[in-house]
Design an enzyme around this catalytic site. Structure first.
Site, PDB file in Angstrom:
ATOM      1  N   THR A 131       0.671  -1.156  -0.017  1.00  0.00           N
ATOM      2  CA  THR A 131      -0.011  -0.040   0.058  1.00  0.00           C
ATOM      3  C   THR A 131       0.786   1.143   0.080  1.00  0.00           C
ATOM      4  O   THR A 131       2.136   1.180   0.527  1.00  0.00           O
ATOM      5  CB  THR A 131      -0.869   0.018   1.459  1.00  0.00           C
ATOM      6  OG1 THR A 131      -1.561   1.457   1.456  1.00  0.00           O
ATOM      7  CG2 THR A 131      -0.132  -0.322   2.466  1.00  0.00           C
ATOM      8  N   ASP A 132       0.325   2.278  -0.365  1.00  0.00           N
ATOM      9  CA  ASP A 132       1.039   3.441  -0.449  1.00  0.00           C
ATOM     10  C   ASP A 132       1.040   4.175   0.974  1.00  0.00           C
ATOM     11  O   ASP A 132       1.855   5.083   1.372  1.00  0.00           O
ATOM     12  CB  ASP A 132       0.358   4.535  -1.267  1.00  0.00           C
ATOM     13  CG  ASP A 132      -0.992   5.009  -1.284  1.00  0.00           C
ATOM     14  OD1 ASP A 132      -1.768   4.358  -0.221  1.00  0.00           O
ATOM     15  OD2 ASP A 132      -1.862   5.808  -1.830  1.00  0.00           O
ATOM     16  N   GLU A 133       0.193   3.500   1.800  1.00  0.00           N
ATOM     17  CA  GLU A 133       0.269   3.972   3.430  1.00  0.00           C
ATOM     18  C   GLU A 133       1.576   3.804   3.940  1.00  0.00           C
ATOM     19  O   GLU A 133       1.784   4.363   5.077  1.00  0.00           O
ATOM     20  CB  GLU A 133      -0.930   3.357   4.079  1.00  0.00           C
ATOM     21  CG  GLU A 133      -2.345   3.599   3.592  1.00  0.00           C
ATOM     22  CD  GLU A 133      -3.196   3.617   4.451  1.00  0.00           C
ATOM     23  OE1 GLU A 133      -3.039   3.481   5.715  1.00  0.00           O
ATOM     24  OE2 GLU A 133      -4.602   3.702   3.976  1.00  0.00           O
ATOM     25  N   TYR A 156      -1.786  -0.439  10.987  1.00  0.00           N
ATOM     26  CA  TYR A 156      -2.123  -1.339   9.729  1.00  0.00           C
ATOM     27  C   TYR A 156      -0.763  -0.980   8.608  1.00  0.00           C
ATOM     28  O   TYR A 156      -0.127  -1.782   8.169  1.00  0.00           O
ATOM     29  CB  TYR A 156      -3.371  -1.043   8.956  1.00  0.00           C
ATOM     30  CG  TYR A 156      -3.450  -1.087   7.430  1.00  0.00           C
ATOM     31  CD1 TYR A 156      -3.502  -2.455   7.011  1.00  0.00           C
ATOM     32  CD2 TYR A 156      -3.226  -0.109   6.453  1.00  0.00           C
ATOM     33  CE1 TYR A 156      -3.422  -2.636   5.763  1.00  0.00           C
ATOM     34  CE2 TYR A 156      -3.389  -0.245   5.107  1.00  0.00           C
ATOM     35  CZ  TYR A 156      -3.311  -1.752   4.770  1.00  0.00           C
ATOM     36  OH  TYR A 156      -3.306  -1.901   3.339  1.00  0.00           O
ATOM     37  N   LYS A 160       2.273  -3.493   7.309  1.00  0.00           N
ATOM     38  CA  LYS A 160       2.413  -3.632   5.997  1.00  0.00           C
ATOM     39  C   LYS A 160       3.919  -3.153   5.655  1.00  0.00           C
ATOM     40  O   LYS A 160       4.680  -3.792   4.627  1.00  0.00           O
ATOM     41  CB  LYS A 160       1.471  -2.786   5.028  1.00  0.00           C
ATOM     42  CG  LYS A 160       0.151  -3.014   5.000  1.00  0.00           C
ATOM     43  CD  LYS A 160      -0.313  -4.504   4.561  1.00  0.00           C
ATOM     44  CE  LYS A 160       0.079  -4.828   3.051  1.00  0.00           C
ATOM     45  NZ  LYS A 160      -0.572  -6.085   2.485  1.00  0.00           N
TER      46      LYS A 160
END
Ligand code: NAD
Ligand code: DAU
Length: 350
Positions: A131-133, A156, A160
């Site tokens: 994810t870009d997060e 989260y 990741k």
């Protein structure tokens, strides 16, 4: 690639990906879908595929953290490629209870990497969906590129980020042929209705308050799920080993505008309600703790190296998505019942 192991294939992106592989690629091998069927997993999403491709589509209910079960899957099906989607994926849940995120996203990824490492030479590709997060929050300008330093904000995104580091470590240390993709916010059919877009669609249909966090000016970079799937397929097949590719389609939109767009489309399709337009349902609520302000992806590497382009604009994708949810009431009622409803009642009082 003869046997592709897809993890988390009963979730939102995983089921769209498996559909894409059968519907639009020339893949002639077998897809083995391993999914633990958490609250977010629903085998119904692929029931027609299972009937249409007996033998070529296999579902195994198993937890990726179960080492013995994973070893059996790799051996029994002679897995030679992995596309790893399975994860706990919802930021709000990770704030309430990080444990499951550490377990599935970090330990689960480690278990899969170990099984792949034991079969070095046989495994042609291990593709990890991320994810870009992991990059944290942007200010008003700039984009995430593949070299942006990791700076995750939520349990989260931290989980990741950890899994991404493990994947890269297995490439550098053991030579496992890995790739990673870091994608922006997806939306589209089969998305679990806890995420912004499906949640707002279903609440607006029922004329319930639409909870917008904070001032509603946080920006997400939206990508239609099928476009994510085409990018993953391209990277899985043609991406360079050991590389990371960002995926995004330049659709930066403030949350409040996303919600208003959903309201407008529903008013157009269903007509305004006796009380007026659905925009009146917007309700600003307490902000998410650690809420990242803005995400925006620079996917130049993927554009230039692999020639990938998204097909949907936000305008076309959001219309398809609203219509899909209107047409699939049975699916949404089913996934919203049971464990999910119990969780919502426990944490939000209904
Ligand atoms: P989802 O929550 O809809 O689906 C996750 C799936 O994984 C479910 O079917 C669930 O049953 C399964 N699962 C969870 N824990 C498991 C375990 N221990 N063992 C086996 N299966 C398990 O998630 P999603 O939105 O489809 O996201 C898929 C992947 O894409 C995730 O890795 C997520 O981090 C990543 N991603 C999501 C987005 C997005 O906008 N949704 C964007 C970028 C990246
Ligand atoms: O950027 C990729 C990520 O996108 C993925 O890695 C995650 O798995 C996926 O869940 C998504 O994370 P977000 O937190 O951005 O998505 P969510 O749909 O939860 O929220 C989108 C934005 O809308 C975010 O700024 C929070 C806000 N929001 C969300 C909900 C559920 C609201 O204002 N109200 C809400 O009720």
């Amino acid at each position: 690639m003869k046997t592709l192991l897809v993890t988390g294939g009963c979730g939102f992106i995983g089921c769209n990906f498996i559909r894409y592989v059968f519907e639009e690629t020339d893949f002639s091998g077998t897809v083995v879908n391993v999914d633990a069927l958490t609250y977010a997993g629903n085998p119904e999403s692929l029931a027609d595929l299972a009937q249409a491709h007996p033998g070529r589509y296999v579902f195994v209910k198993a937890d990726i953290c179960d080492k013995a079960a994973m070893a059996e899957v790799f051996d029994r099906f002679e897995v030679d490629a992995v596309c790893h989607f399975a994860a706990e994926s919802h930021v709000d849940r990770s704030i309430v209870g990080p444990g499951a995120f550490i377990q599935t996203n970090i330990i689960g990824t480690y278990i899969l990497l170990e099984e792949a490492r034991k079969r070095l030479g046989k495994i042609k590709r291990f593709h990890h969906i991320s994810t870009d997060e992991v990059y944290g929050s942007l200010g008003p300008d700039g984009y995430f590129v593949e070299t942006t330093p990791y700076d995750p904000s939520s349990p989260y995104s931290a989980s990741k980020a950890s899994s991404d580091h493990l994947v890269n470590a297995y490439h550098r240390t053991y030579g496992l042929p890995t790739t990673i993709s870091n994608c922006s916010n997806n939306y589209g059919p089969y998305q679990f209705p806890e995420k912004l877009i499906p949640l707002m669609i279903l609440k607006a249909v029922e004329e319930m308050p639409l909870p917008v966090y904070g001032d509603g000016l946080n920006v997400r970079d939206w990508l239609y799920v099928r476009d994510h799937c085409t990018a993953v397929w391209r990277i899985l097949n043609e991406g360079r080993e050991g590389e990371t590719y960002n995926i995004g389609g330049h659709n930066e939109i403030e949350n409040i505008r996303v919600v208003q767009t959903v309201c407008d489309i529903l008013d157009e399709i269903l007509g305004t309600t006796p009380n007026g337009t659905r925009k009146r349902l917007v309700t600003f609520v307490k902000d998410r703790p650690g809420h990242d302000r803005r995400y925006a992806i620079d996917a130049t590497k993927l554009f230039n190296e692999l020639g990938w382009r998204p097909e949907e604009s936000f305008d076309s994708g959001i219309r398809k998505t609203v219509q899909w949810f209107l047409d699939h009431e049975e699916w949404t009622n089913h996934v919203k019942s049971g464990e999910y409803q119990t969780w919502v009642e426990k944490h939000y009082g209904g």
